[in-house]
Design a protein around this motif. Structure first.
Motif, PDB file in Angstrom:
ATOM      1  N   LEU A  94       0.837  -1.204   0.000  1.00 54.19           N
ATOM      2  CA  LEU A  94       0.000   0.000   0.000  1.00 54.19           C
ATOM      3  C   LEU A  94       0.870   1.252   0.000  1.00 54.19           C
ATOM      4  O   LEU A  94       0.523   2.271  -0.618  1.00 54.19           O
ATOM      5  CB  LEU A  94      -0.933  -0.004   1.210  1.00 54.19           C
ATOM      6  CG  LEU A  94      -2.250  -0.764   1.048  1.00 54.19           C
ATOM      7  CD1 LEU A  94      -3.026  -0.781   2.355  1.00 54.19           C
ATOM      8  CD2 LEU A  94      -3.104  -0.145  -0.053  1.00 54.19           C
ATOM      9  N   GLY A  95       2.007   1.188   0.703  1.00 57.66           N
ATOM     10  CA  GLY A  95       2.931   2.319   0.673  1.00 57.66           C
ATOM     11  C   GLY A  95       3.483   2.565  -0.722  1.00 57.66           C
ATOM     12  O   GLY A  95       3.567   3.712  -1.179  1.00 57.66           O
ATOM     13  N   LEU A  96       3.845   1.481  -1.435  1.00 53.57           N
ATOM     14  CA  LEU A  96       4.341   1.641  -2.803  1.00 53.57           C
ATOM     15  C   LEU A  96       3.264   2.206  -3.726  1.00 53.57           C
ATOM     16  O   LEU A  96       3.541   3.067  -4.572  1.00 53.57           O
ATOM     17  CB  LEU A  96       4.830   0.291  -3.338  1.00 53.57           C
ATOM     18  CG  LEU A  96       6.123  -0.270  -2.719  1.00 53.57           C
ATOM     19  CD1 LEU A  96       6.497  -1.572  -3.388  1.00 53.57           C
ATOM     20  CD2 LEU A  96       7.265   0.736  -2.841  1.00 53.57           C
ATOM     21  N   LEU A  97       2.015   1.707  -3.575  1.00 50.51           N
ATOM     22  CA  LEU A  97       0.929   2.246  -4.401  1.00 50.51           C
ATOM     23  C   LEU A  97       0.731   3.737  -4.137  1.00 50.51           C
ATOM     24  O   LEU A  97       0.380   4.498  -5.034  1.00 50.51           O
ATOM     25  CB  LEU A  97      -0.372   1.492  -4.119  1.00 50.51           C
ATOM     26  CG  LEU A  97      -0.496   0.073  -4.660  1.00 50.51           C
ATOM     27  CD1 LEU A  97      -1.869  -0.499  -4.322  1.00 50.51           C
ATOM     28  CD2 LEU A  97      -0.267   0.033  -6.151  1.00 50.51           C
ATOM     29  N   CYS A  98       0.947   4.132  -2.906  1.00 51.10           N
ATOM     30  CA  CYS A  98       0.755   5.542  -2.536  1.00 51.10           C
ATOM     31  C   CYS A  98       1.863   6.417  -3.122  1.00 51.10           C
ATOM     32  O   CYS A  98       1.583   7.501  -3.645  1.00 51.10           O
ATOM     33  CB  CYS A  98       0.712   5.666  -1.017  1.00 51.10           C
ATOM     34  SG  CYS A  98       0.457   7.339  -0.416  1.00 51.10           S
ATOM     35  N   ALA A 219      -5.045   5.151  -2.388  1.00 48.16           N
ATOM     36  CA  ALA A 219      -4.210   4.226  -1.616  1.00 48.16           C
ATOM     37  C   ALA A 219      -3.973   4.755  -0.205  1.00 48.16           C
ATOM     38  O   ALA A 219      -4.050   4.003   0.779  1.00 48.16           O
ATOM     39  CB  ALA A 219      -2.874   4.005  -2.329  1.00 48.16           C
ATOM     40  N   LEU A 220      -3.692   6.062  -0.106  1.00 45.62           N
ATOM     41  CA  LEU A 220      -3.471   6.654   1.209  1.00 45.62           C
ATOM     42  C   LEU A 220      -4.749   6.604   2.042  1.00 45.62           C
ATOM     43  O   LEU A 220      -4.717   6.280   3.237  1.00 45.62           O
ATOM     44  CB  LEU A 220      -2.998   8.103   1.052  1.00 45.62           C
ATOM     45  CG  LEU A 220      -2.675   8.850   2.343  1.00 45.62           C
ATOM     46  CD1 LEU A 220      -1.530   8.176   3.079  1.00 45.62           C
ATOM     47  CD2 LEU A 220      -2.333  10.313   2.049  1.00 45.62           C
ATOM     48  N   GLY A 221      -5.894   6.903   1.408  1.00 40.69           N
ATOM     49  CA  GLY A 221      -7.168   6.861   2.130  1.00 40.69           C
ATOM     50  C   GLY A 221      -7.525   5.461   2.575  1.00 40.69           C
ATOM     51  O   GLY A 221      -8.036   5.260   3.684  1.00 40.69           O
ATOM     52  N   CYS A 222      -7.246   4.465   1.719  1.00 34.99           N
ATOM     53  CA  CYS A 222      -7.508   3.071   2.101  1.00 34.99           C
ATOM     54  C   CYS A 222      -6.643   2.668   3.287  1.00 34.99           C
ATOM     55  O   CYS A 222      -7.124   2.040   4.239  1.00 34.99           O
ATOM     56  CB  CYS A 222      -7.249   2.158   0.900  1.00 34.99           C
ATOM     57  SG  CYS A 222      -7.431   0.398   1.253  1.00 34.99           S
ATOM     58  N   TYR A 223      -5.375   3.027   3.226  1.00 36.74           N
ATOM     59  CA  TYR A 223      -4.448   2.673   4.313  1.00 36.74           C
ATOM     60  C   TYR A 223      -4.874   3.315   5.629  1.00 36.74           C
ATOM     61  O   TYR A 223      -4.979   2.639   6.664  1.00 36.74           O
ATOM     62  CB  TYR A 223      -3.044   3.105   3.924  1.00 36.74           C
ATOM     63  CG  TYR A 223      -2.003   2.859   4.984  1.00 36.74           C
ATOM     64  CD1 TYR A 223      -1.521   1.579   5.221  1.00 36.74           C
ATOM     65  CD2 TYR A 223      -1.503   3.905   5.748  1.00 36.74           C
ATOM     66  CE1 TYR A 223      -0.559   1.354   6.191  1.00 36.74           C
ATOM     67  CE2 TYR A 223      -0.544   3.686   6.718  1.00 36.74           C
ATOM     68  CZ  TYR A 223      -0.081   2.406   6.937  1.00 36.74           C
ATOM     69  OH  TYR A 223       0.858   2.181   7.916  1.00 36.74           O
TER      70      TYR A 223
END
Length: 660
Positions: A94-98, A219-223
């Motif tokens: 998720l960090g990479l997607l962000c 991605a940030l919101g999902c995390y």
């Protein structure tokens, strides 16, 4: 796999209805499947657009790790290890997607699908958590960070190492701030929700712009949504009291508690140094330099006092801890640097840390000093004649009933001893009690005061015996009875001009009328905890029927044993519980130290140079600047207690009222 036994704090209990359990679990698994598909699609799109081989390697390695986690989980029964791999790796991906985001992805259909899947995963995770709490299938245990949260934070921080060192350090600081915010929410600190709003605003509007990073908002919101949904919901749903929530801190040894000052001191020092960098901006030097010098001195004094207070763990100085937090807010505003990511992450770390300190002092300080006195009356003439009056039992059943009544009194004495309740008396009468004798006893009990002179904060009365059907009145000797109105008149007479509260605990067959009636009472602080027997007791020899004393045994065990597995909300209970409180119950507050008490304590433990601080705090608290907020909060508490009463109501002194 999406949630698992991640949490030392929360465990999912087995509900009675399989359909509800299956539906809730399916919602959780669907959230995890959505997240898995979204991450796979997102990583594939980034490889397709950039043709970067490292992304493909990470993507294949992620599938390999997922396969290993599945093998460990289903073939070797190593659930903890597999879930640890799962959450650590998903935090990393998720960090990479962000961070691996570019303008060329905006028009890509696959990227749009991945974004919507991420959003759906966060929504379903929130709905899952909310459903579990509404269905009361969560058992709360004191913890600060669960293993799932810790691993996903760690994974997200590792993903930041793919960027430049300066940006990586700032994002790792943001991750630490997020972890501290989760702890702040879970501890239900007074300023936790304002900190959540501040974190959201600074992160979305300033932080990533300061680093020059265009983060993927989905991605940030999902995390953030998956990590924060449970702590935010638990601000409302958690039934743990203040002392229970802070057990992980209070259970530490004295040495470890004092060693915790080292990272706190270093964090505060780092924030001050980063704030001082504002002095290098000379555009508004005539405002910045005097403002920083003035409020920097104020900040230094407040934080020196804070560290001294924590070192001694003096829990009566929460006003001064509030001034410490206020000084940080002022200094942060004076030295605001929207282009400095390190300053922003330091500010986001310091605010929840000081909020946690304020919450600790505020909640435990609110619990300390509360005194309680208790009186118990057990009349074991529980079988009645045709005219409704209690009669003596047959001789062959006297011994059994005496043993049950003795066990009931032992349980009450255990409750009094465990919660340090002063005992006025535990009376046991097989021949009944007259109304006059009972009123005399109650008058003496309600007139009790502490050794220093003031009245006790709480007066607790326990009664078990025969009651009249329909009214719940206590059946006494000679055909007399004690109604709730009579007891309330006696309470108002003895408590006139004071602000103590009365708690009635009834282990009787007809306690519900008093529970319902007390909800309509105004002007006093009175609560009634009643029992409800599922099957009326007609035959004393019926072994399966619930008996008087069963409720007391379970309720005392629930209040005295933190590891008790009693679930009052489960259906089909033979012994249920119900409580009612007067309309103003939520307005009650324990007696706290006055300004003069704080001043005396200050002069005893701190140097004379700091005396102006205590006068400033007493003066500001006397202004009551937040009276409008207190009024709104009081109205909210009243509405919440009237419309959405919690299944477990903490009285603030360790005793909990329960409802089935």
């Amino acid at each position: 796999m999406a949630r698992g036994e991640d949490e030392e704090e929360l465990t999912v209990n087995e509900p009675k209805e399989v359909d509800m359990f299956t539906s809730v679990r399916c919602l959780g698994y669907l959230s995890g499947v959505n997240l898995l598909v979204a991450v796979c699609v997102g990583m594939y799109v980034r490889w397709e657009v950039t043709s970067e081989p490292m992304i493909l390697v990470i993507f294949i390695l992620g599938l390999f790790v997922l396969g290993i986690a599945c093998i460990l989980h289903y073939y070797f029964a190593m659930e903890k290890a597999s879930l640890s791999l799962f959450h650590l790796w998903f935090g990393f991906l998720l960090g990479l997607l962000c961070f691996l985001n570019s303008s060329s992805l905006k028009s890509n259909v696959k990227e749009l699908v991945a974004n919507y899947l991420l959003l759906a995963s966060a929504i379903m995770k929130t709905m899952w958590a909310l459903t579990e709490r509404i269905c009361s299938s969560i058992r709360y245990k004191p913890t600060m960070l669960t293993s799932t949260e810790l691993l996903e934070l760690l994974g997200f921080g590792i993903a930041s190492t793919a960027m430049l060192l300066h940006n990586s350090v700032a994002i790792i600081g943001l991750v630490v701030a997020l972890g501290t915010l989760i702890v702040d929410l879970r501890m239900k600190s007074l300023l936790a929700l304002p900190n959540l709003v501040s974190f959201a605003l600074v992160t979305s509007l300033v932080f990533f712009q300061a680093l020059g990073i265009t983060a993927n908002p989905y991605a940030l919101g999902c995390y953030l949504g998956r990590l924060l949904c449970e702590p935010v919901l638990d601000v409302y749903f958690s039934v743990l009291g203040p002392s229970e929530r802070w057990v992980p801190v209070l259970s530490l040894g004295r040495v470890w508690r004092r060693l915790s000052l080292l990272p706190l001191s270093l964090t505060e020092l780092a924030f001050f140094v980063l704030a001082a960098l504002k002095l290098g901006h000379l555009e508004l030097w005539y405002l910045v330099i005097p403002g920083f010098c003035l409020f920097g001195l104020f900040w230094f004094i407040c934080h020196t006092i804070l560290l001294m207070t924590i070192w001694g763990f003096h829990t009566k100085l929460k006003r001064l801890v509030f001034f410490t937090l206020l000084s940080t807010v002022i200094l942060g505003a004076v030295s605001w640097q929207p282009s400095n990511g390190l300053f922003l992450c330091a500010l986001l770390v310091v605010l929840p840390l000081e909020s946690l300190t304020h919450g600790l002092f505020h909640e435990l300080g609110s619990c300390l000093g509360g005194t309680c006195v208790g009186y118990a009356l057990v009349i074991p003439t529980a079988y009645c004649s045709t005219d409704g009056q209690p009669t003596l039992l047959p001789p062959e059943q006297v011994q059994e009933l005496n043993m049950r009544s003795t066990g009931m009194l032992n349980n009450v004495q255990r409750l009094f001893s465990h919660h340090m309740i002063q005992t006025f008396g535990c009376d046991y009468s097989t021949s009944g009690v007259t109304l006059e004798a009972l009123q005399t006893k109650l008058r003496g009990f309600l007139e009790l005061r502490t050794e220093d002179g003031p009245r006790h904060d709480t007066y607790l009365v326990f009664y078990s015996g025969h009651t009249h059907k329909g009214t719940g009145a206590w059946a006494l000797a000679g055909g007399e009875s004690l109604h709730l109105a009579q007891l309330l008149d006696l309470w108002q007479e003895k408590n006139a001009g004071h602000f103590s509260r009365l708690i009635l605990v009834l282990d009787t067959e007809n306690s519900l009328p008093w529970v319902k009636e007390i909800r309509r009472v105004e002007g006093v602080y009175v609560a009634v905890q009643g029992a409800e027997l599922a099957v009326p007791r007609a035959d004393p020899e019926a072994g399966d029927a619930p008996l008087l004393g069963d409720f007391t045994s379970e309720w005392v065990e629930f209040n005295c044993n933190p590891d008790s597995d009693t679930q009052w909300s489960e259906r089909g209970r033979a012994v249920a519980a119900a409580y009612g409180v007067s309309k103003r119950w939520s307005d009650y507050a324990l007696h706290l130290p006055t300004g003069s008490d704080v001043a005396k304590h200050w002069k005893t433990h701190f140097p004379k140079a700091t005396y102006p601080m205590v006068h400033l705090s007493n003066w500001c608290c006397g202004l009551n600047l937040f009276w409008l907020c207190s009024v709104c909060l009081r109205c909210f508490r009243r509405c919440k207690l009237a419309w959405f009463p919690p299944a477990v109501l903490d009285t603030g002194q360790g005793i909990k009222l329960v409802h089935s």
